[in-house]
Design a protein around this motif. Structure first.
Motif, PDB file in Angstrom:
ATOM      1  N   TRP A 107       1.282  -1.123  -0.510  1.00 37.30           N
ATOM      2  CA  TRP A 107      -0.152   0.091  -0.172  1.00 37.30           C
ATOM      3  C   TRP A 107       1.046   1.057  -0.190  1.00 37.30           C
ATOM      4  O   TRP A 107       2.350   1.121   0.027  1.00 37.30           O
ATOM      5  CB  TRP A 107      -0.777  -0.172   1.639  1.00 37.30           C
ATOM      6  CG  TRP A 107      -1.948  -0.913   1.877  1.00 37.30           C
ATOM      7  CD1 TRP A 107      -2.599  -0.615   0.266  1.00 37.30           C
ATOM      8  CD2 TRP A 107      -1.517  -2.326   2.080  1.00 37.30           C
ATOM      9  NE1 TRP A 107      -3.633  -2.178   1.190  1.00 37.30           N
ATOM     10  CE2 TRP A 107      -3.003  -2.865   2.092  1.00 37.30           C
ATOM     11  CE3 TRP A 107      -0.298  -2.294   2.801  1.00 37.30           C
ATOM     12  CZ2 TRP A 107      -2.882  -3.984   1.920  1.00 37.30           C
ATOM     13  CZ3 TRP A 107      -1.231  -3.670   3.361  1.00 37.30           C
ATOM     14  CH2 TRP A 107      -2.129  -4.816   3.573  1.00 37.30           C
ATOM     15  N   ASN A 108       0.346   2.332  -0.050  1.00 38.50           N
ATOM     16  CA  ASN A 108       0.234   3.336   0.020  1.00 38.50           C
ATOM     17  C   ASN A 108       1.713   3.646  -1.113  1.00 38.50           C
ATOM     18  O   ASN A 108       2.669   4.289  -1.357  1.00 38.50           O
ATOM     19  CB  ASN A 108       1.547   3.856   1.407  1.00 38.50           C
ATOM     20  CG  ASN A 108       1.651   5.429   1.522  1.00 38.50           C
ATOM     21  OD1 ASN A 108       1.164   5.963   1.564  1.00 38.50           O
ATOM     22  ND2 ASN A 108       3.017   5.667   2.157  1.00 38.50           N
ATOM     23  N   GLN A 164       9.470  -2.770   3.170  1.00 38.04           N
ATOM     24  CA  GLN A 164       9.141  -1.784   3.918  1.00 38.04           C
ATOM     25  C   GLN A 164       9.975  -0.985   3.908  1.00 38.04           C
ATOM     26  O   GLN A 164       9.477   0.286   4.131  1.00 38.04           O
ATOM     27  CB  GLN A 164       9.020  -2.486   5.094  1.00 38.04           C
ATOM     28  CG  GLN A 164       8.324  -2.177   6.701  1.00 38.04           C
ATOM     29  CD  GLN A 164       6.588  -1.314   6.151  1.00 38.04           C
ATOM     30  OE1 GLN A 164       6.597  -2.868   5.498  1.00 38.04           O
ATOM     31  NE2 GLN A 164       5.960  -0.808   6.525  1.00 38.04           N
ATOM     32  N   HIS A 174      -2.578   0.158  -4.289  1.00 38.57           N
ATOM     33  CA  HIS A 174      -2.035  -1.166  -4.161  1.00 38.57           C
ATOM     34  C   HIS A 174      -1.754  -1.921  -5.020  1.00 38.57           C
ATOM     35  O   HIS A 174      -2.055  -2.131  -6.233  1.00 38.57           O
ATOM     36  CB  HIS A 174      -2.756  -1.790  -2.906  1.00 38.57           C
ATOM     37  CG  HIS A 174      -4.103  -1.647  -2.729  1.00 38.57           C
ATOM     38  ND1 HIS A 174      -5.739  -1.050  -4.032  1.00 38.57           N
ATOM     39  CD2 HIS A 174      -4.712  -3.308  -3.563  1.00 38.57           C
ATOM     40  CE1 HIS A 174      -6.696  -1.661  -3.792  1.00 38.57           C
ATOM     41  NE2 HIS A 174      -5.831  -3.314  -3.806  1.00 38.57           N
ATOM     42  N   LYS A 197       4.266   0.737   2.662  1.00 41.62           N
ATOM     43  CA  LYS A 197       3.712   0.172   3.704  1.00 41.62           C
ATOM     44  C   LYS A 197       3.290  -1.206   3.272  1.00 41.62           C
ATOM     45  O   LYS A 197       2.741  -1.588   2.194  1.00 41.62           O
ATOM     46  CB  LYS A 197       2.438   0.729   3.757  1.00 41.62           C
ATOM     47  CG  LYS A 197       2.574   1.778   4.488  1.00 41.62           C
ATOM     48  CD  LYS A 197       1.625   2.735   5.095  1.00 41.62           C
ATOM     49  CE  LYS A 197       1.684   3.704   6.071  1.00 41.62           C
ATOM     50  NZ  LYS A 197       0.247   4.717   6.151  1.00 41.62           N
ATOM     51  N   SER A 234       2.709  -6.170   3.844  1.00 39.76           N
ATOM     52  CA  SER A 234       2.604  -6.689   4.676  1.00 39.76           C
ATOM     53  C   SER A 234       2.342  -8.317   4.115  1.00 39.76           C
ATOM     54  O   SER A 234       2.395  -8.770   2.357  1.00 39.76           O
ATOM     55  CB  SER A 234       1.073  -6.452   5.033  1.00 39.76           C
ATOM     56  OG  SER A 234       0.050  -6.581   4.192  1.00 39.76           O
TER      57      SER A 234
END
Length: 90
Positions: free
Chosen positions: A6-7, A64, A43, A74, A76
């Motif tokens: 994301w971001n 990250q 994203h 960001k 995950s």
């Protein structure tokens, strides 16, 4: 294995995002899907060419610390999931 990022800056096109992750992931990039490029909700889903769960975690930690167009990403990865429960020794 998949990693979600994301971001992603609104200023980046889908091709900018793909090129960035292809360069960063090298041989581990099996597939890169970019969603909502050019919007504040941009994203990406990165499919990794590995069956080992720790690879996704390692890639997530590495990405990250990266910046795309000056913006911190960001990232995950899914949590580790064993196919078999851990057996305890008594």
């Amino acid at each position: 294995m998949h990693v979600t990022v994301w971001n992603i800056p609104e200023t980046c096109s889908e091709q900018d995002v793909r090129s960035f992750f292809e360069r960063e992931l090298g041989k581990y990039a099996k597939g890169i899907t970019v969603y909502d490029a050019g919007t504040s909700n941009a994203h990406a889903d990165l499919e990794l060419d590995s069956d080992l769960p720790y690879v996704a975690d390692a890639v997530a930690h590495e990405l990250q610390s990266r910046r795309l167009a000056g913006v911190a990403l960001k990232v995950s990865a899914p949590p580790f999931e064993d196919d078999e429960p851990v057996k305890r020794r008594n």
